[in-house]
Motif scaffolding. Structure first.
Motif, PDB file in Angstrom:
ATOM      1  N   ILE A   1       3.668   5.504  -5.996  1.00 28.49           N
ATOM      2  CA  ILE A   1       3.512   5.461  -7.453  1.00 28.49           C
ATOM      3  C   ILE A   1       2.391   6.386  -7.899  1.00 28.49           C
ATOM      4  O   ILE A   1       2.525   7.131  -8.883  1.00 28.49           O
ATOM      5  CB  ILE A   1       3.256   4.014  -7.913  1.00 28.49           C
ATOM      6  CG1 ILE A   1       4.498   3.155  -7.669  1.00 28.49           C
ATOM      7  CG2 ILE A   1       2.875   3.980  -9.396  1.00 28.49           C
ATOM      8  CD1 ILE A   1       4.294   1.688  -7.960  1.00 28.49           C
ATOM      9  N   ALA A   2       1.266   6.368  -7.179  1.00 26.48           N
ATOM     10  CA  ALA A   2       0.159   7.263  -7.516  1.00 26.48           C
ATOM     11  C   ALA A   2       0.576   8.720  -7.377  1.00 26.48           C
ATOM     12  O   ALA A   2       0.252   9.562  -8.223  1.00 26.48           O
ATOM     13  CB  ALA A   2      -1.044   6.969  -6.622  1.00 26.48           C
ATOM     14  N   ARG A   3       1.310   9.035  -6.304  1.00 28.73           N
ATOM     15  CA  ARG A   3       1.774  10.410  -6.100  1.00 28.73           C
ATOM     16  C   ARG A   3       2.727  10.819  -7.214  1.00 28.73           C
ATOM     17  O   ARG A   3       2.692  11.959  -7.683  1.00 28.73           O
ATOM     18  CB  ARG A   3       2.465  10.518  -4.738  1.00 28.73           C
ATOM     19  CG  ARG A   3       2.843  11.939  -4.335  1.00 28.73           C
ATOM     20  CD  ARG A   3       3.539  11.932  -3.003  1.00 28.73           C
ATOM     21  NE  ARG A   3       2.716  11.289  -1.974  1.00 28.73           N
ATOM     22  CZ  ARG A   3       3.169  11.005  -0.746  1.00 28.73           C
ATOM     23  NH1 ARG A   3       4.428  11.283  -0.421  1.00 28.73           N
ATOM     24  NH2 ARG A   3       2.360  10.445   0.133  1.00 28.73           N
ATOM     25  N   LYS A   4       3.585   9.884  -7.630  1.00 26.21           N
ATOM     26  CA  LYS A   4       4.512  10.184  -8.725  1.00 26.21           C
ATOM     27  C   LYS A   4       3.780  10.469 -10.026  1.00 26.21           C
ATOM     28  O   LYS A   4       4.099  11.437 -10.740  1.00 26.21           O
ATOM     29  CB  LYS A   4       5.469   8.994  -8.902  1.00 26.21           C
ATOM     30  CG  LYS A   4       6.504   9.164 -10.003  1.00 26.21           C
ATOM     31  CD  LYS A   4       6.101   8.479 -11.296  1.00 26.21           C
ATOM     32  CE  LYS A   4       5.941   6.988 -11.119  1.00 26.21           C
ATOM     33  NZ  LYS A   4       5.541   6.343 -12.400  1.00 26.21           N
TER      34      LYS A   4
ATOM     35  N   ILE B   1       2.321  -1.834  -8.052  1.00 21.46           N
ATOM     36  CA  ILE B   1       2.406  -1.006  -9.263  1.00 21.46           C
ATOM     37  C   ILE B   1       1.020  -0.827  -9.873  1.00 21.46           C
ATOM     38  O   ILE B   1       0.614   0.279 -10.236  1.00 21.46           O
ATOM     39  CB  ILE B   1       3.374  -1.641 -10.285  1.00 21.46           C
ATOM     40  CG1 ILE B   1       4.786  -1.746  -9.703  1.00 21.46           C
ATOM     41  CG2 ILE B   1       3.388  -0.828 -11.580  1.00 21.46           C
ATOM     42  CD1 ILE B   1       5.763  -2.475 -10.612  1.00 21.46           C
ATOM     43  N   PHE B   2       0.299  -1.941  -9.987  1.00 20.32           N
ATOM     44  CA  PHE B   2      -1.054  -1.884 -10.549  1.00 20.32           C
ATOM     45  C   PHE B   2      -1.954  -0.972  -9.724  1.00 20.32           C
ATOM     46  O   PHE B   2      -2.665  -0.117 -10.271  1.00 20.32           O
ATOM     47  CB  PHE B   2      -1.646  -3.291 -10.603  1.00 20.32           C
ATOM     48  CG  PHE B   2      -3.088  -3.339 -11.028  1.00 20.32           C
ATOM     49  CD1 PHE B   2      -3.425  -3.331 -12.373  1.00 20.32           C
ATOM     50  CD2 PHE B   2      -4.111  -3.378 -10.083  1.00 20.32           C
ATOM     51  CE1 PHE B   2      -4.751  -3.372 -12.774  1.00 20.32           C
ATOM     52  CE2 PHE B   2      -5.439  -3.421 -10.470  1.00 20.32           C
ATOM     53  CZ  PHE B   2      -5.752  -3.411 -11.815  1.00 20.32           C
ATOM     54  N   LEU B   3      -1.932  -1.137  -8.418  1.00 19.85           N
ATOM     55  CA  LEU B   3      -2.792  -0.334  -7.549  1.00 19.85           C
ATOM     56  C   LEU B   3      -2.424   1.141  -7.621  1.00 19.85           C
ATOM     57  O   LEU B   3      -3.298   2.016  -7.701  1.00 19.85           O
ATOM     58  CB  LEU B   3      -2.675  -0.837  -6.113  1.00 19.85           C
ATOM     59  CG  LEU B   3      -3.554  -0.137  -5.066  1.00 19.85           C
ATOM     60  CD1 LEU B   3      -5.020  -0.259  -5.429  1.00 19.85           C
ATOM     61  CD2 LEU B   3      -3.295  -0.714  -3.678  1.00 19.85           C
TER      62      LEU B   3
ATOM     63  N   TRP C   1       0.824  -1.208   0.000  1.00 18.06           N
ATOM     64  CA  TRP C   1       0.000   0.000   0.000  1.00 18.06           C
ATOM     65  C   TRP C   1       0.863   1.265   0.000  1.00 18.06           C
ATOM     66  O   TRP C   1       0.549   2.241  -0.676  1.00 18.06           O
ATOM     67  CB  TRP C   1      -0.916  -0.019   1.212  1.00 18.06           C
ATOM     68  CG  TRP C   1      -1.714   1.229   1.391  1.00 18.06           C
ATOM     69  CD1 TRP C   1      -1.651   2.117   2.406  1.00 18.06           C
ATOM     70  CD2 TRP C   1      -2.708   1.733   0.485  1.00 18.06           C
ATOM     71  NE1 TRP C   1      -2.529   3.147   2.213  1.00 18.06           N
ATOM     72  CE2 TRP C   1      -3.193   2.939   1.038  1.00 18.06           C
ATOM     73  CE3 TRP C   1      -3.223   1.293  -0.725  1.00 18.06           C
ATOM     74  CZ2 TRP C   1      -4.180   3.707   0.431  1.00 18.06           C
ATOM     75  CZ3 TRP C   1      -4.210   2.057  -1.341  1.00 18.06           C
ATOM     76  CH2 TRP C   1      -4.675   3.245  -0.776  1.00 18.06           C
ATOM     77  N   GLN C   2       1.954   1.251   0.748  1.00 19.94           N
ATOM     78  CA  GLN C   2       2.845   2.401   0.765  1.00 19.94           C
ATOM     79  C   GLN C   2       3.493   2.616  -0.599  1.00 19.94           C
ATOM     80  O   GLN C   2       3.632   3.752  -1.067  1.00 19.94           O
ATOM     81  CB  GLN C   2       3.915   2.223   1.848  1.00 19.94           C
ATOM     82  CG  GLN C   2       3.377   2.291   3.263  1.00 19.94           C
ATOM     83  CD  GLN C   2       4.436   1.958   4.300  1.00 19.94           C
ATOM     84  OE1 GLN C   2       5.240   1.042   4.114  1.00 19.94           O
ATOM     85  NE2 GLN C   2       4.441   2.687   5.406  1.00 19.94           N
ATOM     86  N   VAL C   3       3.900   1.526  -1.239  1.00 17.43           N
ATOM     87  CA  VAL C   3       4.484   1.634  -2.577  1.00 17.43           C
ATOM     88  C   VAL C   3       3.456   2.164  -3.570  1.00 17.43           C
ATOM     89  O   VAL C   3       3.757   3.011  -4.413  1.00 17.43           O
ATOM     90  CB  VAL C   3       5.028   0.265  -3.036  1.00 17.43           C
ATOM     91  CG1 VAL C   3       5.509   0.338  -4.485  1.00 17.43           C
ATOM     92  CG2 VAL C   3       6.163  -0.192  -2.128  1.00 17.43           C
TER      93      VAL C   3
END
Length: 228
Positions: free
Chosen positions: A10-13, A96-98, A4-6
């Motif tokens: 990724i979403a923030r990026k 990555i998908f999430l 979840w942290q990853v």
């Protein structure tokens, strides 16, 4: 870090890249707006028909815009080799998908709200207070489904030549249930053609099942697909 942290990183990026490049404001929104205006001109002779079909036109414009957003987000990863680098570094494919799906869903939500406002202005549509909860629930469930499908097939098409034409062929048939269900649910929320609010909840159930199925299935299948 856990998955979840990853995914959050990724979403923030992805959202930070969008904020700096302004693709959604400079390309996607003008494209969606022009699409809505063209529909308005095509059906301007009969305003009653325009009001009846306006929910479907909103979701058609959303799905066309989805293709641009998905191509953009995976083009960045493919061109820089970032997706392969994350996999080599051992990043969980589910994370990555999430993360990609969350970033895409946030952009889609902003787009859908603006398109609904456009329908109110151009098509004379009205938003009923009693249908507000149904409308919000429809937007969230449909957006989650679209984001899951777009992320799954975007990752699959990213590794192929001619991905610009492959992505629509894969995505549009898969999101047909979302187009049907979201259109019917929004019609009920807005009271289009006398539709009752209660009639829309069964379509929301369909959208929720679709989102869960593609969310879970996409998370499980994303790793093997991009590795191939």
């Amino acid at each position: 870090m856990n998955a979840w942290q990853v995914a959050r990183l990724i979403a923030r990026k992805d959202l930070r890249i969008e904020r700096r490049s302004r693709i959604i404001t400079n390309q996607v929104l003008p494209f969606a707006g022009v699409t809505m205006v063209i529909f308005a001109f095509a059906l301007d002779a009969n305003t009653d028909v325009l009001r009846v079909v306006s929910p479907g036109l909103v979701w058609l414009a959303t799905m066309f815009s989805l293709l641009i957003l998905v191509q953009r987000t995976f083009a960045v990863e493919a061109d820089d080799g970032a997706l392969d680098a994350m996999r080599v570094a051992g990043v969980d494919a589910r994370a990555i998908f999430l993360g990609k799906a969350i970033g895409l869903a946030i952009q889609l939500l902003v787009l859908e709200v603006l398109l609904l406002l456009t329908a109110v202005v151009l098509y004379g549509e009205t938003v009923r207070l009693e249908g507000a909860v149904l409308l919000v629930t429809t937007l969230i469930s449909a957006t989650c489904g679209l984001a899951a499908v777009g992320t799954l097939y975007g990752g699959l098409a990213a590794g192929f030549k001619g991905r610009e034409t492959l992505l629509p062929l894969l995505t549009l048939p898969a999101v047909a249930p979302v187009l049907i269900g979201a259109t019917r649910a929004v019609e009920s929320a807005l009271g289009t053609a006398g539709a009752a609010v209660s009639e829309g909840w069964q379509w929301v159930s369909l959208l929720t099942v679709f989102a869960v199925a593609f969310g879970v299935g996409g998370a499980l299948a994303f790793g093997p697909l991009i590795d191939e």
